[in-house]
Scaffold this active site. Structure first.
Site, PDB file in Angstrom:
ATOM      1  N   GLY A   1      -5.869   3.040  -1.131  1.00  0.00           N
ATOM      2  CA  GLY A   1      -5.314   4.231  -1.777  1.00  0.00           C
ATOM      3  C   GLY A   1      -6.097   4.723  -2.975  1.00  0.00           C
ATOM      4  O   GLY A   1      -5.729   5.743  -3.566  1.00  0.00           O
TER       5      GLY A   1
ATOM      6  N   GLU B   1      -7.940  -3.307  -0.732  1.00  0.00           N
ATOM      7  CA  GLU B   1      -8.153  -2.904   0.661  1.00  0.00           C
ATOM      8  C   GLU B   1      -8.541  -1.419   0.771  1.00  0.00           C
ATOM      9  O   GLU B   1      -7.815  -0.615   1.369  1.00  0.00           O
ATOM     10  CB  GLU B   1      -6.837  -3.149   1.402  1.00  0.00           C
ATOM     11  CG  GLU B   1      -6.918  -3.157   2.888  1.00  0.00           C
ATOM     12  CD  GLU B   1      -5.558  -3.548   3.444  1.00  0.00           C
ATOM     13  OE1 GLU B   1      -5.425  -4.692   3.887  1.00  0.00           O
ATOM     14  OE2 GLU B   1      -4.623  -2.706   3.401  1.00  0.00           O
ATOM     15  N   PRO B   2      -9.651  -1.066   0.172  1.00  0.00           N
ATOM     16  CA  PRO B   2     -10.014   0.353   0.143  1.00  0.00           C
ATOM     17  C   PRO B   2     -10.667   0.830   1.425  1.00  0.00           C
ATOM     18  O   PRO B   2     -11.408   0.090   2.078  1.00  0.00           O
ATOM     19  CB  PRO B   2     -11.036   0.409  -0.992  1.00  0.00           C
ATOM     20  CG  PRO B   2     -11.702  -0.934  -0.917  1.00  0.00           C
ATOM     21  CD  PRO B   2     -10.660  -1.911  -0.474  1.00  0.00           C
ATOM     22  N   GLY B   3     -10.388   2.058   1.786  1.00  0.00           N
ATOM     23  CA  GLY B   3     -11.124   2.717   2.860  1.00  0.00           C
ATOM     24  C   GLY B   3     -11.950   3.817   2.223  1.00  0.00           C
ATOM     25  O   GLY B   3     -13.159   3.724   2.039  1.00  0.00           O
TER      26      GLY B   3
ATOM     27  N   TYR C   1     -12.351   9.220   6.871  1.00  0.00           N
ATOM     28  CA  TYR C   1     -11.436  10.007   7.692  1.00  0.00           C
ATOM     29  C   TYR C   1     -12.109  11.289   8.184  1.00  0.00           C
ATOM     30  O   TYR C   1     -11.458  12.328   8.303  1.00  0.00           O
ATOM     31  CB  TYR C   1     -10.123  10.291   6.927  1.00  0.00           C
ATOM     32  CG  TYR C   1      -9.523   9.020   6.371  1.00  0.00           C
ATOM     33  CD1 TYR C   1      -8.985   8.069   7.232  1.00  0.00           C
ATOM     34  CD2 TYR C   1      -9.565   8.736   5.007  1.00  0.00           C
ATOM     35  CE1 TYR C   1      -8.482   6.875   6.737  1.00  0.00           C
ATOM     36  CE2 TYR C   1      -9.067   7.542   4.505  1.00  0.00           C
ATOM     37  CZ  TYR C   1      -8.527   6.609   5.379  1.00  0.00           C
ATOM     38  OH  TYR C   1      -8.042   5.433   4.885  1.00  0.00           O
TER      39      TYR C   1
ATOM     40  N   CYS D   1     -11.421  27.761  19.266  1.00  0.00           N
ATOM     41  CA  CYS D   1     -10.609  28.898  19.632  1.00  0.00           C
ATOM     42  C   CYS D   1      -9.210  28.675  19.083  1.00  0.00           C
ATOM     43  O   CYS D   1      -8.250  28.460  19.829  1.00  0.00           O
ATOM     44  CB  CYS D   1     -10.607  29.027  21.149  1.00  0.00           C
ATOM     45  SG  CYS D   1      -9.905  30.569  21.663  1.00  0.00           S
ATOM     46  N   GLU D   2      -9.098  28.654  17.777  1.00  0.00           N
ATOM     47  CA  GLU D   2      -7.812  28.420  17.114  1.00  0.00           C
ATOM     48  C   GLU D   2      -7.953  28.913  15.679  1.00  0.00           C
ATOM     49  O   GLU D   2      -8.892  28.521  14.979  1.00  0.00           O
ATOM     50  CB  GLU D   2      -7.481  26.915  17.156  1.00  0.00           C
ATOM     51  CG  GLU D   2      -6.192  26.615  16.489  1.00  0.00           C
ATOM     52  CD  GLU D   2      -5.407  25.436  17.074  1.00  0.00           C
ATOM     53  OE1 GLU D   2      -5.630  25.044  18.237  1.00  0.00           O
ATOM     54  OE2 GLU D   2      -4.564  24.929  16.335  1.00  0.00           O
TER      55      GLU D   2
ATOM     56  N   HIS E   1       0.884  -1.168   0.000  1.00  0.00           N
ATOM     57  CA  HIS E   1       0.000   0.000   0.000  1.00  0.00           C
ATOM     58  C   HIS E   1       0.912   1.205   0.000  1.00  0.00           C
ATOM     59  O   HIS E   1       1.583   1.481   0.991  1.00  0.00           O
ATOM     60  CB  HIS E   1      -0.886  -0.024   1.254  1.00  0.00           C
ATOM     61  CG  HIS E   1      -1.661   1.240   1.455  1.00  0.00           C
ATOM     62  ND1 HIS E   1      -2.878   1.470   0.855  1.00  0.00           N
ATOM     63  CD2 HIS E   1      -1.388   2.361   2.173  1.00  0.00           C
ATOM     64  CE1 HIS E   1      -3.325   2.666   1.210  1.00  0.00           C
ATOM     65  NE2 HIS E   1      -2.437   3.218   2.001  1.00  0.00           N
TER      66      HIS E   1
END
Ligand code: LLP
Length: 422
Positions: free
Chosen positions: A229, A270-272, A378, A342-343, A193
């Site tokens: 990927g 093996e995909p996410g 993600y 607060c950033e 990968h």
């Protein structure tokens, strides 16, 4: 060639359900997943013998259950992901291992899980071989090989080459095979990968590297994995990967190996991201609109605590507006979209390196919703409690019905595990 993607700037429905209705029922910010999209993506990949979902992309039990019911197996990168897979109904052993643990090290907990449950391991370091060998007397393993090159949508998602910590360096294959043998372990699988969000050219390079390594392993090999990927279109005009072309390349590699070894070699993918990204939408409410000099900011109730990809990688997500008054005819204007944290990096419209940019979006009023699209991979899984913000709710639309698959966290959840010493 696949059709280039187009994303709407006004969105009234997700999976046939009114966005306003979803926000009324579940409040904001909330992740909505469209099960049909996930199933479509699974069908795209049916030519592969095994579709192994990289659950790190989106690991809610309901998503795992959905993919399992459609014949997809699962990858796990921690004891927690093994636990999830089991809780979602995946058995631990089978002809093709239903759960594969893939990592570059064993933390002690993961090693316990793997050995107690007899989980197949895709090993990313020689130390893992040794540690597994000390715990079990025999077994089959796969080796994750770093072929010496890599590629990803960002330097942070490139998992090949000598700057990457991932996999067994290709020159060490021979010594790892010997080490495995000395430890009673048989290498039956190879995996590569090279990165997440790569492109066809780079993904294709892997086939050649895989074939070379497979010949070194020899005829005990019965499975090769192309890794994950696979990119998805995040912007107007981008197209999806040509899956048939990709499969053909891998199939040719696999066929040559089968001929050499004179037995079947299973081809895994093996995909996410490919399975879940496009199915996910983060709905959020515009709570303030302000001018800073020439710039207009839409400030929404989701931040990088909910979706970290823009601040981490400068990732681009399509954004659409759901007008709360139903009036879709809005002039567009360049705006910056930011969250409540607060950033100052809490901006959804930024490039890698933190450069804030503007996005052409329809004119908005406080109370309108913004839908951050392609957020199913993600997204929630990388959320945090930074600024003591509670984790968003997750909803799966299945058979035209929205199902709450994770309740919104409460403030009391935030402090539940904390103690003030007496
Ligand atoms: N297999 C292995 C061994 C991996 O390391 C990964 C991703 C995958 C499969 C799935 O990759 P995918 O098909 O989803 O591209 N947080 C980043 C992505 C990190 C990916 C890590 N490994 C992002 O938001 O883009």
């Amino acid at each position: 060639m696949n059709n280039p993607a187009t994303f709407p700037t006004i969105r009234t429905e997700i999976a046939g359900i009114s966005v306003l209705e979803l926000a009324r029922c579940f409040e904001t910010p909330t992740y909505i997943y469209d099960s049909d999209k996930i199933l479509e993506r699974i069908e795209d990949l049916r030519q592969f013998d095994v579709i192994r979902y990289a659950q790190k992309a989106c690991s809610n039990l309901a998503i795992l259950d959905l993919v399992r019911r459609h014949g997809v197996l699962v990858d796990a990168v921690s004891g927690g992901e093994i636990y999830r897979a089991q809780a979602a109904g995946f058995p631990t052993t089978g002809t093709a291992p239903p759960i594969v643990f893939c990592a570059d090290l064993f933390d002690r907990r993961a090693l316990e899980y793997v050995t107690n449950l007899d989980i197949h391991v895709n090993v990313g370091s020689s130390d893992m071989i040794q540690q597994l060998g000390q715990t079990v007397t025999e077994g089959n393993i796969s080796l994750r090989i770093n072929p010496g090159f890599g590629h990803g949508h960002s330097q942070k998602t490139n998992t090949g080459g000598d700057h990457s910590k991932h996999g067994i360096w290709h020159h060490e294959l021979q010594s790892c095979l010997q080490l495995a043998r000395r430890n009673g372990l048989t290498v039956t699988g190879l995996h590569m990968h090279i990165g997440s969000g790569s492109d066809f050219e780079h993904l294709a390079q892997v086939c050649g590297a895989m074939e070379k390594c497979a010949l070194v392993v020899g005829s005990e090999l019965n499975s090769i994995s192309a890794g994950g990927g696979l990119p998805i279109p995040y912007r107007d005009g981008e197209s999806t990967l040509d899956i048939n072309r990709y499969f053909e390349l891998w199939n040719a590699t696999r066929n040559r190996l089968q001929e050499t070894f004179d037995h079947p070699v299973s081809l895994e993918i093996e995909p996410g991201r490919y399975l879940s990204a496009e199915a996910g939408y983060l709905i959020t409410e515009v709570r303030a609109i302000k001018k800073m000099g020439e710039n207009t900011f839409y400030l929404v109730d989701a931040g990088f605590n909910d979706l970290a990809r823009p601040i981490m990688y400068g990732a681009y997500h399509p954004i659409s507006l759901t007008p709360s008054d139903g009036v879709a005819d809005r002039p567009s204007q360049p705006v910056i979209v930011g969250g409540p944290l607060c950033e100052s990096g809490d901006i959804f419209t930024q490039q890698e390196g933190g450069l804030v940019c503007t996005r052409e979006l329809p004119a908005a009023n406080v109370g309108d919703l913004l839908v951050i699209e392609c957020a199913g991979a993600y997204g929630f899984v990388m959320a945090s409690n930074y600024n003591s913000k509670t984790l968003a709710a997750e909803v799966l639309v299945k058979n035209q019905q929205p199902h709450l698959i994770r309740s919104r966290q409460t403030e009391s959840d935030l402090i539940r595990d904390e103690r003030i010493p007496s």
